[in-house]
Enzyme design. Structure first.
Site, PDB file in Angstrom:
ATOM      1  N   SER A  12       0.751  -1.155  -0.114  1.00 31.56           N
ATOM      2  CA  SER A  12      -0.016   0.188   0.078  1.00 31.56           C
ATOM      3  C   SER A  12       0.571   1.321   0.030  1.00 31.56           C
ATOM      4  O   SER A  12       0.435   2.298  -0.219  1.00 31.56           O
ATOM      5  CB  SER A  12      -0.793  -0.293   1.128  1.00 31.56           C
ATOM      6  OG  SER A  12      -0.173  -0.059   2.544  1.00 31.56           O
ATOM      7  N   ARG A  13       2.048   1.216   0.663  1.00 26.52           N
ATOM      8  CA  ARG A  13       2.919   2.287   0.653  1.00 26.52           C
ATOM      9  C   ARG A  13       4.376   1.921   0.798  1.00 26.52           C
ATOM     10  O   ARG A  13       4.789   0.791   0.871  1.00 26.52           O
ATOM     11  CB  ARG A  13       2.378   3.380   1.642  1.00 26.52           C
ATOM     12  CG  ARG A  13       2.111   2.957   2.974  1.00 26.52           C
ATOM     13  CD  ARG A  13       1.704   3.751   3.892  1.00 26.52           C
ATOM     14  NE  ARG A  13       1.175   3.278   5.093  1.00 26.52           N
ATOM     15  CZ  ARG A  13      -0.308   2.893   5.279  1.00 26.52           C
ATOM     16  NH1 ARG A  13      -1.226   3.136   4.523  1.00 26.52           N
ATOM     17  NH2 ARG A  13      -0.572   2.468   6.413  1.00 26.52           N
ATOM     18  N   ASP A  77      -5.871  -9.299   5.082  1.00 29.79           N
ATOM     19  CA  ASP A  77      -5.519  -9.215   6.550  1.00 29.79           C
ATOM     20  C   ASP A  77      -4.537 -10.374   6.811  1.00 29.79           C
ATOM     21  O   ASP A  77      -5.052 -11.702   7.007  1.00 29.79           O
ATOM     22  CB  ASP A  77      -6.630  -9.226   7.597  1.00 29.79           C
ATOM     23  CG  ASP A  77      -6.004  -9.036   8.822  1.00 29.79           C
ATOM     24  OD1 ASP A  77      -4.978  -9.257   9.303  1.00 29.79           O
ATOM     25  OD2 ASP A  77      -6.927  -8.820   9.819  1.00 29.79           O
ATOM     26  N   TYR A 169      10.982  -8.240  18.274  1.00 30.75           N
ATOM     27  CA  TYR A 169      10.805  -8.205  16.991  1.00 30.75           C
ATOM     28  C   TYR A 169      11.533  -9.033  16.009  1.00 30.75           C
ATOM     29  O   TYR A 169      11.145  -9.588  15.033  1.00 30.75           O
ATOM     30  CB  TYR A 169      11.201  -6.682  16.739  1.00 30.75           C
ATOM     31  CG  TYR A 169      11.237  -6.551  14.983  1.00 30.75           C
ATOM     32  CD1 TYR A 169      10.261  -6.145  14.349  1.00 30.75           C
ATOM     33  CD2 TYR A 169      12.394  -6.125  14.543  1.00 30.75           C
ATOM     34  CE1 TYR A 169      10.146  -6.014  13.043  1.00 30.75           C
ATOM     35  CE2 TYR A 169      12.769  -5.777  13.067  1.00 30.75           C
ATOM     36  CZ  TYR A 169      11.566  -5.678  12.395  1.00 30.75           C
ATOM     37  OH  TYR A 169      11.627  -5.430  11.159  1.00 30.75           O
TER      38      TYR A 169
END
Length: 314
Positions: A12-13, A77, A169
């Site tokens: 999306s970006r 999703d 992470y």
């Protein structure tokens, strides 16, 4: 008739958007996938800031169309396997094939273990390693149809410094790299010599929605950024390389372009012209191979285990 189809998850970006646009320029029909959608026809000015929330899979699809390329936006999703399965099914329904999967989706929280709430940890594992695993599971039957499928994973080399200050992470991101290594071995054992999975990671920081937060706080940090085109250029070259040269490799964008393409001048990738972005990755990474013993013992395959079931008592 479409020749090659690429599914970019997390497009999306930022970096994902750039990958999708450049794959389309290279002749791929691109499925642009992420959660965010919008009415792209109402976005003004166009195109939007590629690192803003105005940039969605809908606007990326429009950008590709306006440049003469082929693209389809499909919402997904990655935390929901049924949603991932639906994404792959719609891709194949639309184009009748799937040749390339790029997994760029990622959730980030860089902090010590005690400062990482359980919900944050779970979100990262769902989006990062579980999302990748689900995407591969859903896509593999279609990638294997021509026995030439390629998978690109945005995940790091495996080395100790990466864990520092962001262990929660790192659990998921390094897990993604382990999956790259393991699936590459599956391809080799199955004789799929034209298939490959490769991980890629930036050698220097790349301008994105994530780095926007830091540069707004300290504009000088923009001097250490590169344009996302270095990432998409490296990925395009990976897809053109022989499968054996990239299968199972954990690559850095800069090093891959230097070693495989012969790039020596990276100045065109500097976000601010005339700057020399600082490399944030080690100059030399550990070799994960070991001296194998002659007999590794009996290899078990749980999928082939036969389990006897006793009839239930009434």
């Amino acid at each position: 008739m479409v020749q090659h189809v690429a599914l970019v998850v997390g497009a999306s970006r930022g970096i994902g958007r750039q990958i999708a646009i450049d794959l389309a320029k290279d002749g791929y029909a691109v499925v642009v996938a992420a959660k965010s959608t919008s009415d792209a026809s109402k976005v003004t000015p166009f195109p939007p800031n590629p690192n803003s929330t105005q940039s969605t899979i809908s606007t990326v699809q429009r950008e590709i169309h306006e440049q003469g390329g082929e693209a389809t936006a499909i919402a997904v999703d990655t935390r929901d396997y049924a949603s991932v399965q639906n994404l792959v099914a719609k891709t194949v329904e639309k184009y009748d094939r799937l040749d390339v999967v790029v997994y760029n989706s990622g959730a980030i929280w860089w902090a010590a273990v005690e400062d990482t709430p359980m919900k944050r940890f779970q979100l990262m594992q769902q989006v990062n390693i579980e999302g990748l695993y689900g995407t591969i599971q859903a896509a593999l039957p279609h990638l294997k149809r021509e026995k030439r499928g390629r998978i690109i994973v945005v995940s790091p080399p495996i080395y100790s410094r990466f864990f520092r200050g962001k262990a929660a992470y790192a659990v998921g991101k390094v897990g993604m790299s382990v999956l790259t290594k393991g699936l590459a071995m599956d391809f080799e054992r199955q004789g799929l010599t034209e298939m490959a999975i490769t991980s890629i990671w930036p050698a220097a920081a790349i301008e994105s929605a994530a780095t926007d937060k830091f540069t707004k706080a300290d504009p000088d940090e923009a001097r250490d950024l590169r344009k996302p085109t270095i990432f998409s250029d490296a990925i395009l070259e990976m897809l053109k390389a022989p499968a054996a040269a990239v299968n199972g490799q954990l690559e850095l964008d800069e090093d891959f372009l230097r070693r495989h393409v012969g790039v020596t001048d990276f100045s065109r990738y500097s976000f601010i012209p005339g700057t020399s972005p600082r490399r944030i990755m080690p100059a030399e990474l550990p070799d994960l191979s070991v001296k194998e013993q002659a007999d590794e013992g009996k290899r078990h395959d749980s999928s082939k285990e036969v389990r006897e079931t006793k009839p239930s008592k009434l």
